[in-house]
Design an enzyme around this catalytic site. Structure first.
Site, PDB file in Angstrom:
ATOM      1  N   GLU A   1       3.513   1.280  10.490  1.00 36.91           N
ATOM      2  CA  GLU A   1       2.416   1.403   8.861  1.00 36.91           C
ATOM      3  C   GLU A   1       2.125   3.164   9.441  1.00 36.91           C
ATOM      4  O   GLU A   1       1.698   3.042  10.341  1.00 36.91           O
ATOM      5  CB  GLU A   1       1.818   0.804   8.098  1.00 36.91           C
ATOM      6  CG  GLU A   1       1.162   1.261   7.134  1.00 36.91           C
ATOM      7  CD  GLU A   1       2.453   1.316   6.272  1.00 36.91           C
ATOM      8  OE1 GLU A   1       3.300   2.273   6.065  1.00 36.91           O
ATOM      9  OE2 GLU A   1       1.717   0.942   4.680  1.00 36.91           O
ATOM     10  N   ASP A   2       2.444   3.906   8.118  1.00 34.85           N
ATOM     11  CA  ASP A   2       2.241   5.252   8.771  1.00 34.85           C
ATOM     12  C   ASP A   2       0.501   5.521   8.487  1.00 34.85           C
ATOM     13  O   ASP A   2      -0.189   6.174   9.120  1.00 34.85           O
ATOM     14  CB  ASP A   2       3.050   6.726   7.113  1.00 34.85           C
ATOM     15  CG  ASP A   2       2.204   6.066   5.805  1.00 34.85           C
ATOM     16  OD1 ASP A   2       1.859   4.535   5.755  1.00 34.85           O
ATOM     17  OD2 ASP A   2       3.095   6.624   4.763  1.00 34.85           O
TER      18      ASP A   2
ATOM     19  N   ASP B   1      -4.932   2.343   4.009  1.00 34.43           N
ATOM     20  CA  ASP B   1      -6.108   2.603   3.010  1.00 34.43           C
ATOM     21  C   ASP B   1      -6.738   1.477   2.457  1.00 34.43           C
ATOM     22  O   ASP B   1      -7.229   0.937   3.192  1.00 34.43           O
ATOM     23  CB  ASP B   1      -4.975   3.510   1.360  1.00 34.43           C
ATOM     24  CG  ASP B   1      -5.787   5.247   1.280  1.00 34.43           C
ATOM     25  OD1 ASP B   1      -6.498   5.340   1.467  1.00 34.43           O
ATOM     26  OD2 ASP B   1      -6.155   4.271  -0.084  1.00 34.43           O
TER      27      ASP B   1
ATOM     28  N   PHE C   1      -7.660  12.602   2.354  1.00 37.54           N
ATOM     29  CA  PHE C   1      -6.917  12.989   1.915  1.00 37.54           C
ATOM     30  C   PHE C   1      -5.829  13.652   2.669  1.00 37.54           C
ATOM     31  O   PHE C   1      -5.734  14.694   2.896  1.00 37.54           O
ATOM     32  CB  PHE C   1      -6.472  13.054   0.567  1.00 37.54           C
ATOM     33  CG  PHE C   1      -4.839  12.656   0.143  1.00 37.54           C
ATOM     34  CD1 PHE C   1      -4.254  11.740   0.136  1.00 37.54           C
ATOM     35  CD2 PHE C   1      -3.991  13.599   0.291  1.00 37.54           C
ATOM     36  CE1 PHE C   1      -3.093  11.002  -0.453  1.00 37.54           C
ATOM     37  CE2 PHE C   1      -2.000  13.032   0.189  1.00 37.54           C
ATOM     38  CZ  PHE C   1      -1.921  11.711  -0.432  1.00 37.54           C
ATOM     39  N   VAL C   2      -4.548  12.898   3.851  1.00 42.22           N
ATOM     40  CA  VAL C   2      -4.033  13.826   4.809  1.00 42.22           C
ATOM     41  C   VAL C   2      -1.853  14.079   4.773  1.00 42.22           C
ATOM     42  O   VAL C   2      -1.734  12.614   3.951  1.00 42.22           O
ATOM     43  CB  VAL C   2      -4.130  13.137   5.958  1.00 42.22           C
ATOM     44  CG1 VAL C   2      -5.645  13.518   6.244  1.00 42.22           C
ATOM     45  CG2 VAL C   2      -3.665  11.910   6.162  1.00 42.22           C
TER      46      VAL C   2
ATOM     47  N   ARG D   1       6.490  15.844   3.965  1.00 44.16           N
ATOM     48  CA  ARG D   1       6.847  14.521   5.106  1.00 44.16           C
ATOM     49  C   ARG D   1       7.028  15.409   6.739  1.00 44.16           C
ATOM     50  O   ARG D   1       6.618  14.204   7.534  1.00 44.16           O
ATOM     51  CB  ARG D   1       7.450  13.770   4.099  1.00 44.16           C
ATOM     52  CG  ARG D   1       6.741  13.143   2.873  1.00 44.16           C
ATOM     53  CD  ARG D   1       8.514  11.562   2.961  1.00 44.16           C
ATOM     54  NE  ARG D   1       7.560  11.508   1.524  1.00 44.16           N
ATOM     55  CZ  ARG D   1       7.277  10.235   1.350  1.00 44.16           C
ATOM     56  NH1 ARG D   1       6.540   9.951   2.376  1.00 44.16           N
ATOM     57  NH2 ARG D   1       6.819   9.764   0.161  1.00 44.16           N
TER      58      ARG D   1
HETATM   59  P1  IMP Z   1      -2.926   1.203   0.548  1.00 50.80           P
HETATM   60  O1  IMP Z   1      -3.400   0.466   2.185  1.00 50.80           O
HETATM   61  O2  IMP Z   1      -2.495  -0.447   0.516  1.00 50.80           O
HETATM   62  O3  IMP Z   1      -3.959   1.802  -0.455  1.00 50.80           O
HETATM   63  O4  IMP Z   1      -1.757   1.896   0.763  1.00 50.80           O
HETATM   64  C1  IMP Z   1      -1.457   2.192   1.932  1.00 50.80           C
HETATM   65  C2  IMP Z   1      -0.167   3.903   1.644  1.00 50.80           C
HETATM   66  O5  IMP Z   1      -0.924   4.954   0.453  1.00 50.80           O
HETATM   67  C3  IMP Z   1       0.529   4.412   2.376  1.00 50.80           C
HETATM   68  O6  IMP Z   1       1.246   3.753   3.575  1.00 50.80           O
HETATM   69  C4  IMP Z   1       0.765   5.572   2.259  1.00 50.80           C
HETATM   70  O7  IMP Z   1       2.023   5.555   0.974  1.00 50.80           O
HETATM   71  C5  IMP Z   1      -0.576   5.971   0.828  1.00 50.80           C
HETATM   72  N1  IMP Z   1      -1.419   6.536   0.890  1.00 50.80           N
HETATM   73  C6  IMP Z   1      -2.961   6.320   1.737  1.00 50.80           C
HETATM   74  N2  IMP Z   1      -3.719   7.359   2.127  1.00 50.80           N
HETATM   75  C7  IMP Z   1      -2.719   8.483   2.300  1.00 50.80           C
HETATM   76  C8  IMP Z   1      -3.487   9.926   2.888  1.00 50.80           C
HETATM   77  O8  IMP Z   1      -4.851  10.063   2.969  1.00 50.80           O
HETATM   78  N3  IMP Z   1      -2.085  10.638   2.410  1.00 50.80           N
HETATM   79  C9  IMP Z   1      -0.419   9.890   2.308  1.00 50.80           C
HETATM   80  N4  IMP Z   1      -0.909   8.791   2.134  1.00 50.80           N
HETATM   81  C10 IMP Z   1      -1.718   8.009   1.847  1.00 50.80           C
HETATM   82 MG    MG Z   2       3.320   4.478   2.739  1.00 46.45          MG
END
Ligand code: IMP
Ligand code: MG
Length: 185
Positions: free
Chosen positions: A101-102, A105, A156-157, A169
């Site tokens: 995962e990237d 959040d 936000f990154v 990206r």
């Molecule tokens: P969550 O943990 O389900 O809220 O969502 C995670 C996803 O939200 C990540 O895989 C990203 O696609 C997106 N995301 C969350 N924070 C960021 C950020 O700072 N920059 C870009 N995408 C983000």
């Molecule tokens: Mg993602």
């Protein structure tokens, strides 16, 4: 540096070190296992490409796209797998799955996905992420990544796969987007 980037949070060199370190840990922890690296599209594609080259044990790879519909008001009702695991993988019982995962959040995406994969019978399910924003975690979700490059504050990154409206990206580093860039969309 891209003019929409306020500052660089993680340089190309630091990212390389982070991925090498995670790959070394994975190579040790998964030795002798049947490891499936599961890339969550699209944001994790750069990390996936770098990671799979550095892991020193045999790996299989697969991809999933998970879509979230609007703001979740309950646990995970709005998150659905969009592209599934490869159809030939209807038996996951032999596989040790590592979700690539990237960024984490709220944690809703991975909370849903780990539950889904365990329900489908995966032998084990763990998480490798480049970034974690624990301050943003949904209070109902207790989720800690097994491998994490860096814990960051609530900013936000973009870059290294991460986007803002599908832009940035391809940046080779991770940067903080300027308020002006956020405002102009
Ligand atoms: P969550 O943990 O389900 O809220 O969502 C995670 C996803 O939200 C990540 O895989 C990203 O696609 C997106 N995301 C969350 N924070 C960021 C950020 O700072 N920059 C870009 N995408 C983000
Ligand atoms: Mg993602």
């Amino acid at each position: 540096m891209n003019s929409d980037i306020e500052s660089i949070l993680i340089s190309e060199k630091e990212l390389d070190d982070i991925v090498t370190n995670i790959a070394d840990q994975i190579s040790r922890d998964y030795a002798g296992k049947r490891l499936l690296l599961l890339c969550i599209l699209k944001g994790s594609v750069v990390f996936m490409g770098d990671l799979m080259k550095k892991v020193k044990i045999p790996v299989e790879i697969d991809f999933m796209k998970v879509s979230s519909y609007g703001a979740a008001t309950e646990s995970n009702p709005n998150i659905k797998p969009k592209i599934g695991l490869d159809i030939s993988r209807n038996d996951l019982s032999e596989l040790d799955i590592l979700i690539v995962e990237d960024i984490i959040d709220s944690g809703r995406t991975l909370d849903y996905l780990t539950g889904y994969l365990k329900h489908k019978g995966a032998k084990s399910v763990k998480i490798a992420t480049v970034l974690d924003k624990p301050e943003r975690r949904d209070p109902r979700i207790t989720l800690t990544p097994d491998y994490c490059g860096k814990t960051i504050p609530d900013k936000f990154v973009v870059g290294y796969g991460l986007d803002y409206n599908e832009k940035y990206r391809a940046l080779p580093y991770i940067g903080i987007l300027s308020p002006e860039a956020i405002a102009k969309k």
